[in-house]
Design a protein around this motif. Structure first.
Motif, PDB file in Angstrom:
ATOM      1  N   ILE A 161       0.857  -1.183   0.000  1.00  0.00           N
ATOM      2  CA  ILE A 161       0.000   0.000   0.000  1.00  0.00           C
ATOM      3  C   ILE A 161       0.897   1.239   0.000  1.00  0.00           C
ATOM      4  CG2 ILE A 161      -1.877  -1.185   1.176  1.00  0.00           C
ATOM      5  CD1 ILE A 161      -1.086   0.208   3.752  1.00  0.00           C
ATOM      6  N   PRO A 162       0.344   2.434  -0.269  1.00  0.00           N
ATOM      7  CA  PRO A 162       1.180   3.633  -0.331  1.00  0.00           C
ATOM      8  C   PRO A 162       1.993   3.864   0.945  1.00  0.00           C
ATOM      9  CG  PRO A 162      -0.984   4.088  -1.247  1.00  0.00           C
ATOM     10  CD  PRO A 162      -1.054   2.715  -0.648  1.00  0.00           C
ATOM     11  N   ARG A 167       3.232   4.877   6.904  1.00  0.00           N
ATOM     12  CA  ARG A 167       3.867   5.727   7.909  1.00  0.00           C
ATOM     13  C   ARG A 167       2.840   6.239   8.922  1.00  0.00           C
ATOM     14  NH1 ARG A 167       9.104   7.724   6.823  1.00  0.00           N
ATOM     15  NH2 ARG A 167       9.986   6.854   4.902  1.00  0.00           N
ATOM     16  N   GLU A 168       1.682   6.656   8.432  1.00  0.00           N
ATOM     17  CA  GLU A 168       0.638   7.124   9.349  1.00  0.00           C
ATOM     18  C   GLU A 168       0.216   6.017  10.307  1.00  0.00           C
ATOM     19  OE1 GLU A 168      -3.985   7.799   8.762  1.00  0.00           O
ATOM     20  OE2 GLU A 168      -2.832   9.398   7.785  1.00  0.00           O
ATOM     21  N   ARG A 180     -11.318   0.338   3.818  1.00  0.00           N
ATOM     22  CA  ARG A 180     -10.193   1.127   3.337  1.00  0.00           C
ATOM     23  C   ARG A 180      -9.058   0.211   2.889  1.00  0.00           C
ATOM     24  NH1 ARG A 180      -6.207   5.488   6.160  1.00  0.00           N
ATOM     25  NH2 ARG A 180      -5.572   6.542   4.239  1.00  0.00           N
ATOM     26  N   ALA A 181      -8.872  -0.894   3.592  1.00  0.00           N
ATOM     27  CA  ALA A 181      -7.845  -1.852   3.183  1.00  0.00           C
ATOM     28  C   ALA A 181      -8.128  -2.385   1.786  1.00  0.00           C
ATOM     29  CB  ALA A 181      -7.769  -3.002   4.188  1.00  0.00           C
ATOM     30  N   LEU A 182      -9.410  -2.589   1.491  1.00  0.00           N
ATOM     31  CA  LEU A 182      -9.805  -3.038   0.157  1.00  0.00           C
ATOM     32  C   LEU A 182      -9.520  -1.954  -0.876  1.00  0.00           C
ATOM     33  CD1 LEU A 182     -11.247  -5.135  -1.687  1.00  0.00           C
ATOM     34  CD2 LEU A 182     -13.395  -3.992  -1.080  1.00  0.00           C
ATOM     35  N   ALA A 183      -9.862  -0.703  -0.553  1.00  0.00           N
ATOM     36  CA  ALA A 183      -9.643   0.406  -1.479  1.00  0.00           C
ATOM     37  C   ALA A 183      -8.156   0.614  -1.756  1.00  0.00           C
ATOM     38  CB  ALA A 183     -10.258   1.683  -0.908  1.00  0.00           C
ATOM     39  N   LEU A 184      -7.318   0.347  -0.755  1.00  0.00           N
ATOM     40  CA  LEU A 184      -5.871   0.514  -0.913  1.00  0.00           C
ATOM     41  C   LEU A 184      -5.211  -0.666  -1.621  1.00  0.00           C
ATOM     42  CD1 LEU A 184      -5.053   1.952   2.624  1.00  0.00           C
ATOM     43  CD2 LEU A 184      -4.835   3.191   0.451  1.00  0.00           C
ATOM     44  N   GLY A 185      -5.947  -1.780  -1.748  1.00  0.00           N
ATOM     45  CA  GLY A 185      -5.394  -2.962  -2.393  1.00  0.00           C
ATOM     46  C   GLY A 185      -4.689  -3.910  -1.450  1.00  0.00           C
TER      47      GLY A 185
END
Length: 277
Positions: A161-162, A167-168, A180-185
């Motif tokens: 993921i990005p 880092r966040e 959100r994990a799905l949206a991030l891949g």
């Protein structure tokens, strides 16, 4: 063989490793670390295994490292420098308990329900593909106890993921939810509940198991190699690989089965070599 922290079965070319301590939130005890490596070393020797599914039981996938493991890491040597060298080797051994998953010739799919916390993130990021229930989440929780994650999360997650998101999460200890994990891949698919999750993951595992184990092993080898090397290096490696692997029986069998409208039958891979003799 009976295990303390896992239930293990093999059926239809699918190995199923299931964490079996829901009452203790499937924490990673000292037994967990020795058993997971032993299980994968055993599966590597089983020609019947073409794919593995890693799942869990209870409300949460895992609450992460058990406190008893931290106690077991305490150095036993008086000299300060040698204490640090000993601790470093112990951490490297813990890392290898998950790195072995990447070395397997077969894919490892992981089904995550509820919380996947701390060491659980190290574990699932070493797997080939991740699937989650709608109430699932991951949490890099090490920051909350004053330490830096050291068993693979910070090395593997930025490749999935990005980096800014990683880092966040790592700096704050916040949870990353399923959607959100799905949206991030990070996860391939989100399922409504645990039952649907397991059914869906085993369906995917069954599709993988129906393909040539040699072709699947080669695909995993190439994906891992390409992740860590340049495009040119990856192209060179696959050319060398297929110069040997295309000469086998699997492609003719796959094409014949397609023409004859039947399921192909592929020869099992030989057990992994344990020693030179």
């Amino acid at each position: 063989m009976a295990y303390q922290t896992f239930d293990l079965s093999v059926k239809d070319h699918i190995a199923h490793l299931q964490l079996n301590r829901p009452g203790e939130l499937n924490t990673m005890t000292p037994a967990f670390w020795s058993e997971i490596k032993s299980i994968f070393e055993t599966l590597e020797q089983d020609p019947a295994v073409r794919v593995a599914v890693l799942s869990s039981t209870g409300k949460h996938f895992t609450a992460g490292m058990d406190l008893s493991v931290f106690a077991s890491l305490a150095p036993t040597i008086a000299d300060e420098a040698r204490k640090r060298e000993e601790l470093r080797r112990k951490i490297l051994k813990l890392q290898d308990c998950f790195s072995i998953i990447e070395r397997m010739r077969f894919p490892v799919l992981v089904a995550i329900q509820g919380g996947c916390i701390g060491g659980g993130v190290d574990l699932v990021t070493a797997c080939d593909a991740r699937y989650m229930t709608r109430d699932g989440f991951i949490q890099i929780a090490e920051i909350n106890i004053g330490m830096t994650a050291d068993v693979g999360t910070l090395q593997r997650l930025p490749r999935l993921i990005p980096e800014g998101v990683v880092r966040e999460l790592a700096y704050t200890g916040r949870r990353l939810g399923a959607e959100r994990a799905l949206a991030l891949g990070l996860v391939n698919e989100v399922f409504e509940d645990h039952e649907a999750l397991l059914a869906g993951v085993f369906k995917i595992a069954g599709e993988i198991a129906g393909h040539s184990p040699l072709a699947v092993a080669g695909t995993k080898e190439m994906l891992n190699f390409t992740r860590d090397h340049s495009v040119a290096d990856g192209l060179n490696y696959i050319a060398t690989w297929n110069a040997g692997m295309l000469m086998g029986n699997d492609m003719p069998e796959a094409l014949a089965a397609r023409m004859q409208k039947r399921k192909p039958e592929f020869e099992a891979l030989p057990p992994a070599t344990k020693s030179l003799i």
